[in-house]
Design a protein around this motif. Structure first.
Motif, PDB file in Angstrom:
ATOM      1  N   ASP A  51      37.196 -11.627  -0.757  1.00 14.02           N
ATOM      2  CA  ASP A  51      36.052 -10.650  -0.308  1.00 14.02           C
ATOM      3  C   ASP A  51      36.736  -9.280   0.101  1.00 14.02           C
ATOM      4  O   ASP A  51      38.009  -9.345   0.361  1.00 14.02           O
ATOM      5  N   ALA A  53      36.336  -5.806   2.667  1.00 18.70           N
ATOM      6  CA  ALA A  53      35.193  -5.071   3.610  1.00 18.70           C
ATOM      7  C   ALA A  53      35.719  -3.279   3.519  1.00 18.70           C
ATOM      8  O   ALA A  53      36.706  -3.062   3.559  1.00 18.70           O
ATOM      9  N   ILE A  55      34.732  -0.072   5.306  1.00 16.29           N
ATOM     10  CA  ILE A  55      33.873   0.556   6.452  1.00 16.29           C
ATOM     11  C   ILE A  55      33.979   2.156   6.362  1.00 16.29           C
ATOM     12  O   ILE A  55      35.322   2.623   5.945  1.00 16.29           O
ATOM     13  N   PHE A  65      27.118  -2.104  -8.499  1.00 14.60           N
ATOM     14  CA  PHE A  65      27.337  -3.532  -9.062  1.00 14.60           C
ATOM     15  C   PHE A  65      26.701  -3.505 -10.472  1.00 14.60           C
ATOM     16  O   PHE A  65      25.902  -2.649 -10.989  1.00 14.60           O
ATOM     17  N   ASP A  67      24.318  -5.071 -11.225  1.00  9.25           N
ATOM     18  CA  ASP A  67      22.728  -5.409 -11.169  1.00  9.25           C
ATOM     19  C   ASP A  67      22.128  -4.693  -9.902  1.00  9.25           C
ATOM     20  O   ASP A  67      21.027  -4.776  -9.505  1.00  9.25           O
ATOM     21  N   GLY A  68      22.873  -3.262  -9.740  1.00  8.58           N
ATOM     22  CA  GLY A  68      22.571  -2.538  -8.444  1.00  8.58           C
ATOM     23  C   GLY A  68      23.231  -1.788  -7.980  1.00  8.58           C
ATOM     24  O   GLY A  68      24.222  -1.644  -8.433  1.00  8.58           O
ATOM     25  N   ALA A  69      22.990  -1.237  -6.517  1.00 17.75           N
ATOM     26  CA  ALA A  69      24.069  -0.501  -5.834  1.00 17.75           C
ATOM     27  C   ALA A  69      23.917  -0.648  -4.456  1.00 17.75           C
ATOM     28  O   ALA A  69      22.738  -0.844  -4.057  1.00 17.75           O
ATOM     29  N   VAL A  70      24.843  -0.251  -3.579  1.00 12.96           N
ATOM     30  CA  VAL A  70      24.613   0.061  -2.213  1.00 12.96           C
ATOM     31  C   VAL A  70      25.073   1.478  -1.850  1.00 12.96           C
ATOM     32  O   VAL A  70      25.961   1.805  -2.197  1.00 12.96           O
ATOM     33  N   LEU A  71      24.380   1.886  -0.872  1.00 14.24           N
ATOM     34  CA  LEU A  71      25.045   3.219  -0.364  1.00 14.24           C
ATOM     35  C   LEU A  71      25.603   2.949   1.238  1.00 14.24           C
ATOM     36  O   LEU A  71      24.875   2.188   1.863  1.00 14.24           O
ATOM     37  N   ILE A  72      26.680   3.406   1.659  1.00 10.20           N
ATOM     38  CA  ILE A  72      27.259   3.169   2.797  1.00 10.20           C
ATOM     39  C   ILE A  72      27.589   4.561   3.455  1.00 10.20           C
ATOM     40  O   ILE A  72      28.373   5.156   2.944  1.00 10.20           O
ATOM     41  N   GLY A  75      29.836   5.330   9.752  1.00 11.18           N
ATOM     42  CA  GLY A  75      29.563   4.273  10.890  1.00 11.18           C
ATOM     43  C   GLY A  75      28.815   3.071  10.242  1.00 11.18           C
ATOM     44  O   GLY A  75      27.938   2.280  10.834  1.00 11.18           O
ATOM     45  N   GLU A  76      29.087   2.900   8.822  1.00  8.73           N
ATOM     46  CA  GLU A  76      28.534   1.592   8.530  1.00  8.73           C
ATOM     47  C   GLU A  76      29.566   0.822   7.588  1.00  8.73           C
ATOM     48  O   GLU A  76      30.569   1.403   7.430  1.00  8.73           O
ATOM     49  N   MET A  77      29.147  -0.369   7.180  1.00  7.20           N
ATOM     50  CA  MET A  77      30.103  -1.107   6.533  1.00  7.20           C
ATOM     51  C   MET A  77      29.446  -2.060   5.474  1.00  7.20           C
ATOM     52  O   MET A  77      28.186  -2.159   5.655  1.00  7.20           O
ATOM     53  N   PHE A  78      30.291  -2.479   4.338  1.00  6.56           N
ATOM     54  CA  PHE A  78      29.592  -3.492   3.727  1.00  6.56           C
ATOM     55  C   PHE A  78      30.814  -4.476   3.288  1.00  6.56           C
ATOM     56  O   PHE A  78      31.991  -4.014   2.930  1.00  6.56           O
ATOM     57  N   VAL A  79      30.627  -5.724   2.863  1.00  9.89           N
ATOM     58  CA  VAL A  79      31.640  -6.722   2.368  1.00  9.89           C
ATOM     59  C   VAL A  79      31.118  -7.024   0.774  1.00  9.89           C
ATOM     60  O   VAL A  79      30.035  -7.468   0.698  1.00  9.89           O
TER      61      VAL A  79
ATOM     62  N   MET B   1      16.794  -4.829 -10.707  1.00  8.10           N
ATOM     63  CA  MET B   1      18.033  -4.305 -10.070  1.00  8.10           C
ATOM     64  C   MET B   1      17.762  -4.931  -8.473  1.00  8.10           C
ATOM     65  O   MET B   1      16.768  -5.272  -7.858  1.00  8.10           O
ATOM     66  N   THR B   2      19.114  -5.814  -8.204  1.00  8.19           N
ATOM     67  CA  THR B   2      19.054  -6.200  -6.825  1.00  8.19           C
ATOM     68  C   THR B   2      19.268  -5.143  -5.740  1.00  8.19           C
ATOM     69  O   THR B   2      20.098  -4.061  -5.998  1.00  8.19           O
ATOM     70  N   SER B   6      23.736  -1.838   3.283  1.00 17.50           N
ATOM     71  CA  SER B   6      24.873  -1.444   4.435  1.00 17.50           C
ATOM     72  C   SER B   6      24.410  -2.174   5.666  1.00 17.50           C
ATOM     73  O   SER B   6      23.414  -2.427   6.021  1.00 17.50           O
ATOM     74  N   ILE B   7      25.475  -2.437   6.293  1.00 15.67           N
ATOM     75  CA  ILE B   7      25.360  -2.641   7.925  1.00 15.67           C
ATOM     76  C   ILE B   7      25.875  -1.348   8.898  1.00 15.67           C
ATOM     77  O   ILE B   7      26.861  -0.981   8.826  1.00 15.67           O
ATOM     78  N   PHE B   9      26.464   0.177  12.396  1.00 14.97           N
ATOM     79  CA  PHE B   9      27.118  -0.204  13.297  1.00 14.97           C
ATOM     80  C   PHE B   9      26.166   0.226  14.792  1.00 14.97           C
ATOM     81  O   PHE B   9      25.597  -0.704  15.721  1.00 14.97           O
ATOM     82  N   ASN B  29      35.429 -13.566   3.908  1.00 14.76           N
ATOM     83  CA  ASN B  29      36.318 -14.750   3.807  1.00 14.76           C
ATOM     84  C   ASN B  29      35.959 -15.561   4.993  1.00 14.76           C
ATOM     85  O   ASN B  29      34.771 -15.697   5.477  1.00 14.76           O
TER      86      ASN B  29
END
Lengths: 122, 122
Positions: A51, A53, A55, A65, A67-72, A75-79, B1-2, B6-7, B9, B29
């Motif tokens: 994995d 991480a 931040i 990805f 099949d999609g995407a993530v916005l970060i 002050g945010e994180m994603f693994v 699409m998936t 994000s997380i 804080f 992990n």
């Protein structure tokens, strides 16, 4: 008395003179914390053995990805799970902290011209 | 699409209603990211089997060691090496991100009334 010092992210980032070139700023067991400045597009790659991480310290990161995407945002994180193909993208400059096992290459197993020397400390 | 998320804080911290009670917000992990709010004094303890990473999100953390101390401000981090006795202290409320292997207790091997249930997700 021994003198102990914290690690300041902004100070470390200010010493990075090259984009897309992660530098180690700290270690925890066999893991490394890496500071990196990025802007624009990276390449598709994955890390089959770990994995990874992310931040976000400043700016807005998009990770695509298949099949999609993530916005970060800051002050945010994603693994990103091991083995999942991903492609980071930053329209404007983003300051990032990466956490991953020692020995993890920035391009994973994809290789190519965007691969940077690993394990360089800032 | 998936749809990936994000997380955040600050959002996670706002859901913590108890001081000194770390909650898991993500995993990488065999490691966990834990959010925690603290204020005042903790107890002396160590983690003989692992380093422990502290990232300060808000406020000013002091970690005392038997031979000194470190100040960690917002936007800074510090890794306490395995087996090193330490005692966190926050004069005013501090918001923290802890990174450590799954199964690491907040009081290490010291035990006692300040020990919190482990592996609880927020």
């Amino acid at each position: 008395m021994t003198s102990y010092h914290s690690i300041n992210f902004a100070q470390k980032i200010s010493k990075l003179d090259e984009l897309w070139s992660p530098r180690v700023i700290s270690e925890m067991n066999e893991y490394q914390f890496k500071a990196v400045r990025i802007q624009g597009d990276f390449i598709w790659h994955d890390h089959p053995e770990t994995d990874e991480a992310f931040i976000v310290l400043q700016g807005r990161l998009r990770i695509d990805f298949r099949d999609g995407a993530v916005l970060i945002e800051a002050g945010e994180m994603f693994v990103v799970p091991k083995g999942v193909e991903h492609k980071p993208f930053a329209e404007e400059e983003v300051h990032l902290l990466l956490i991953e096992p020692r020995g993890t290459l920035n391009t994973g197993h994809a290789g190519g011209s965007r691969t940077k020397p690993n394990d360089l400390w800032l």
